[in-house]
Structures are given as structure tokens and as C-alpha cells.
Scaffold this motif. Structure first.
Motif, PDB file in Angstrom:
ATOM      1  N   UNK A   1      63.464  44.170  42.313  1.00 46.59           N
ATOM      2  CA  UNK A   1      61.970  43.997  42.584  1.00 46.59           C
ATOM      3  C   UNK A   1      61.294  45.144  43.158  1.00 46.59           C
ATOM      4  N   UNK A   2      62.110  45.487  44.332  1.00 46.43           N
ATOM      5  CA  UNK A   2      61.478  46.787  45.087  1.00 46.43           C
ATOM      6  C   UNK A   2      61.449  47.915  44.303  1.00 46.43           C
ATOM      7  N   UNK A   3      62.241  48.214  43.656  1.00 39.95           N
ATOM      8  CA  UNK A   3      62.264  49.543  42.603  1.00 39.95           C
ATOM      9  C   UNK A   3      61.226  49.294  41.694  1.00 39.95           C
ATOM     10  N   UNK A   4      61.046  48.383  41.160  1.00 35.74           N
ATOM     11  CA  UNK A   4      59.849  48.097  40.320  1.00 35.74           C
ATOM     12  C   UNK A   4      58.397  48.507  41.055  1.00 35.74           C
ATOM     13  N   UNK A   5      58.427  48.216  42.207  1.00 37.30           N
ATOM     14  CA  UNK A   5      57.109  48.224  43.202  1.00 37.30           C
ATOM     15  C   UNK A   5      57.050  49.497  43.379  1.00 37.30           C
ATOM     16  N   UNK A   6      58.047  50.430  43.854  1.00 43.11           N
ATOM     17  CA  UNK A   6      58.224  51.762  43.813  1.00 43.11           C
ATOM     18  C   UNK A   6      57.862  52.622  42.816  1.00 43.11           C
ATOM     19  N   UNK A   7      58.455  52.292  41.972  1.00 41.29           N
ATOM     20  CA  UNK A   7      58.304  53.178  40.553  1.00 41.29           C
ATOM     21  C   UNK A   7      57.060  52.978  39.881  1.00 41.29           C
ATOM     22  N   UNK A   8      56.489  51.711  39.753  1.00 42.08           N
ATOM     23  CA  UNK A   8      55.437  51.503  38.727  1.00 42.08           C
ATOM     24  C   UNK A   8      54.161  51.439  39.478  1.00 42.08           C
ATOM     25  N   UNK A   9      54.002  51.739  40.991  1.00 40.76           N
ATOM     26  CA  UNK A   9      52.723  51.863  41.520  1.00 40.76           C
ATOM     27  C   UNK A   9      52.084  53.198  41.359  1.00 40.76           C
ATOM     28  N   UNK A  10      50.933  53.484  40.882  1.00 37.02           N
ATOM     29  CA  UNK A  10      50.403  54.854  40.854  1.00 37.02           C
ATOM     30  C   UNK A  10      49.584  54.965  42.392  1.00 37.02           C
ATOM     31  N   UNK A  11      50.271  55.499  43.376  1.00 35.14           N
ATOM     32  CA  UNK A  11      49.632  55.958  44.688  1.00 35.14           C
ATOM     33  C   UNK A  11      48.690  57.042  44.375  1.00 35.14           C
ATOM     34  N   UNK A  12      47.539  57.076  45.053  1.00 36.53           N
ATOM     35  CA  UNK A  12      46.509  58.403  44.841  1.00 36.53           C
ATOM     36  C   UNK A  12      46.411  59.054  46.028  1.00 36.53           C
ATOM     37  N   UNK A  13      47.214  60.184  45.992  1.00 33.50           N
ATOM     38  CA  UNK A  13      47.002  61.537  46.838  1.00 33.50           C
ATOM     39  C   UNK A  13      47.056  60.872  48.381  1.00 33.50           C
ATOM     40  N   UNK A  14      48.158  60.168  48.743  1.00 36.08           N
ATOM     41  CA  UNK A  14      48.466  59.767  50.200  1.00 36.08           C
ATOM     42  C   UNK A  14      49.142  61.026  50.964  1.00 36.08           C
ATOM     43  N   UNK A  15      48.565  60.730  52.045  1.00 35.74           N
ATOM     44  CA  UNK A  15      49.290  61.774  53.148  1.00 35.74           C
ATOM     45  C   UNK A  15      50.597  60.992  53.726  1.00 35.74           C
ATOM     46  N   UNK A  16      50.371  59.527  53.840  1.00 37.68           N
ATOM     47  CA  UNK A  16      51.574  58.745  54.528  1.00 37.68           C
ATOM     48  C   UNK A  16      51.643  57.433  53.684  1.00 37.68           C
ATOM     49  N   UNK A  17      52.701  56.865  53.299  1.00 37.51           N
ATOM     50  CA  UNK A  17      52.926  55.627  52.885  1.00 37.51           C
ATOM     51  C   UNK A  17      54.089  54.867  53.851  1.00 37.51           C
TER      52      UNK A  17
END
Length: 364
Positions: free
Chosen positions: A195-211
């Protein structure tokens, strides 16, 4: 080169960047300099979010340059540009993310999630673009702490990914956005890791300096998945001063060492408590534990947070301290921790950039 320009550069070479322990010239922070007709124009670009230090640094530069002979006016502009870090070798960078910071603890109940959300908000207040990934699959809490209403769901970005949910200026993703509030995740470890891997790979982050990744307590499947799949720039360990918490914090640090993730520092939570009636301050859980563990593992004590009722109440209400009282005492402590963390990561990235690869010539 004119005499005035030489004198200006000499002055800039004597001004130290706050928290960085380097002067402006040595750090390569001067990206433009003009000295025409006694009018000085200086452009400074720092490698960490600079909102908290920009005004004081700007005034310091202007005051020192104004003392030079031949200077009629002086204008200083300060900006920042956060560099991306590679993380573990062979793991590609995440799309839309420059730096991934894991916030972890060896045990539960030390205030890790509260620290995560306030640090993320503090980093955003310093001028960075920040996101939070809630990696605690079994007990996600970031949705509540960010004040996201029950039933709000991520919107599709394309056929393979979805957009994070924005709250208080942060991009966020959590299992709590995908299931009902009272749903118990009765899963074995590999299912949670998936489930974590899905959250990681399927979220489209937008130009983040830090996650910022809010890790579950312990050293299990979630932690291993993170170390194998995510280019983590570094980890922050949250602990309380009591001996049992420090024992578990050591295990957390050892885990990150084994998977080649640097520990950027330690945050000591619930450090002291001040009585609301008499004003007496007492170290309820002990004293000096965070500093001791930081010295033991040759890292840094990033900061100490008190045991305060308002910090808990504000996080529970969906408006954490940095958002609820941005000029308050606790918000300023979180911002100090965030600045120190950003500078440590910037220094790490700068050292990595300066490493010259060795070239070996051998006869075949």
C-alpha cells in the motif's frame, strides 16, 4: 577590476551566512554584483529556504557596504534555490520531488506525527514547497492534523496517478484519504508495504523542495520498503528524553545506517513542561537525552520541543501550532529546527557535488 568592486567583494567575503558557517564568497552565494557609479547591486542566492534569515542578512550586507568609501547606494536581493539530492545509490529521483526526508522514531507516543506536520509547515513558512506523505498505513493521522474533512478523496491526475490533497499550503497524501475513518487496516506487513508503494508511485507531486514522510514507529516492512524504493535524502529521529525512548531511538538510527540513509539530526520532544499555574519548569521525562544520543551517533540535536497542551490541542483540531500561531513561541522553535535541518541537508548536498571522482587507469 575597479577598487570599489574589490572592496565590496572583500566585505562580502567577511559576512557569514546564518546557520551555514560559511561566508558569502566561499559558499558561492553571490550570483550577481554590479558596482556602477557608486551604486551597488548585490544578488544573493542561498541553497536553503531563506525567509527567516533574509531580512537580517540583507540589512547586515547593506550596513557593511554603506561604510565603504565611494558607495552612494546599495541594494541587496536575496533568493534561494534548493538543490535535489540523490539519496541511496541506484534509486532514481521521485518525479516532482527534490529531497525526501523521513521523520522516524523507534517507538510510538513520542509526538512524531505532530513534529512532522509542524516541521513541514515551518519549512513552508521559510519559503519552501513542501509535501507530507503519511506512511503509517495502520494508524494514519496526518489527514486529521491537517484539518482535511472526512470523505475528501484525491482527484485523478491522469490514468495512472492522482493529485495530492492541499491543506495549509502543503501537498499531502495519506491512507486516511482512501478509507473510512473507522476502518481498521487488518493487513499483514507485506500488504501494508504494498500500500505504501502505491502511495509513493501513484501520487503526482508538484515541484516539491522537500517531501516529509511520516514513518510508523519501529523497524519493519514499511521502513524496508522505504529504503529500497525511495531515494531518501536523510532521516530525522524524534525521541523523548526518557531512557526507554532513547533505547528505541538508537535502534531507529542503527536501521537507517544499515540501509545507507544518513541521519540528519535528532529532535527531542516533550523536553520540559511548564506548569500553567505556578510557572515552574520541570524536565518530567529526564534531561539531556536528545543531546546524548546525537553526540553518540555524531549527528546534531536539531531542537527541543516542550510538553505543551496547546501543541497537542492545535494538532488535534486540524490547525497545528505553526499554522495556528505563526508568530508564537512554539512556531518559532519549529522554524528554527526547520532552518537547521534545511542547512544540514544543503551542506550534505554541497559536499556531494564537490566530490571529485577518482580516475583509475589500468592496463587490460
Amino acid at each position: 577590476m575597479s577598487e570599489l568592486r574589490t572592496n565590496v567583494e572583500s566585505v562580502l567575503g567577511q559576512i557569514e551566512i546564518p546557520f551555514r558557517e560559511q561566508d558569502l564568497l566561499t559558499a558561492g552565494a553571490i550570483n550577481s554584483l554590479s558596482c556602477e557609479g557608486g551604486e551597488i547591486l548585490v544578488g544573493i542566492e542561498l541553497d536553503f529556504p531563506s525567509a527567516g534569515v533574509a531580512k537580517a542578512l540583507e540589512k547586515s550586507i547593506q550596513d557593511k557596504l554603506a561604510e565603504l568609501s565611494g558607495v552612494n547606494s546599495c541594494k541587496v536581493s536575496i533568493s534561494h534555490s534548493v538543490k535535489a539530492s540523490q539519496g541511496q545509490q541506484s534509486i532514481p529521483l521521485m518525479a516532482g520531488v527534490k529531497n525526501v526526508i523521513a521523520i522516524a522514531s523507534g517507538k510510538g507516543g513520542v509526538g512524531k506525527s505532530t513534529t512532522t506536520v509542524n516541521l513541514a509547515l515551518a519549512m513552508a513558512a521559510e519559503g519552501a514547497k513542501v509535501g507530507i506523505l503519511d506512511a503509517d498505513i495502520y494508524g494514519p493521522s496526518q489527514g486529521m492534523m491537517l484539518g482535511v474533512d472526512e470523505g475528501v478523496r484525491p482527484q485523478p491526475y491522469d490514468e495512472k496517478s492522482f493529485s495530492p490533497i492541499e491543506a495549509h499550503g502543503l501537498q499531502s497524501m495519506s491512507m486516511s484519504y482512501l478509507v473510512e475513518e473507522n476502518t481498521a487496516m487488518v493487513w499483514r506487513g507485506p500488504m501494508a508495504a504494498g500500500a505504501l508503494q502505491q502511495l509513493l508511485t501513484q501520487t503526482r507531486w508538484h515541484d516539491l523542495d522537500y517531501l516529509f514522510i511520516d514513518m510508523p514507529p519501529g523497524t519493519g516492512d514499511i521502513q524496508l520498503t522505504l529504503s529500497q524504493k525511495v531515494p531518501v535524502s536523510g532521516a530525522v529521529i524524534v525521541t523523548t528524553p526518557q531512557d526507554i525512548a532513547l533505547l528505541d531511538a538508537k535502534k531507529g538510527i542503527e536501521m537507517f545506517r544499515k540501509v545507507d540513509i544518513p541521519v540528519l539530526g535528532v529532535v527531542e520532544n516533550m523536553s520540559t513542561h511548564t506548569c500553567s499555574n505556578c510557572g515552574h519548569t520541570e524536565a518530567i521525562f529526564g534531561d539531556g537525552g536528545g543531546k546524548e544520543i546525537a553526540e553518540l551517533y555524531e549527528t546534531e540535536l536539531l531542537g527541543k520541543l516542550p510538553l505543551a497542551l496547546s501543541i497537542r490541542q492545535q494538532a488535534d483540531s486540524g490547525k497545528p501550532s505553526v499554522a495556528a500561531e505563526p508568530e508564537g513561541e512554539y512556531a518559532q522553535i519549529y522554524r528554527e529546527v526547520a532552518r537547521t535541518l534545511a542547512v544540514r541537508l544543503a551542506s550534505k548536498n554541497a559536499k556531494a557535488d564537490s566530490v571529485i571522482p577518482s580516475i583509475v587507469v589500468a592496463d587490460d
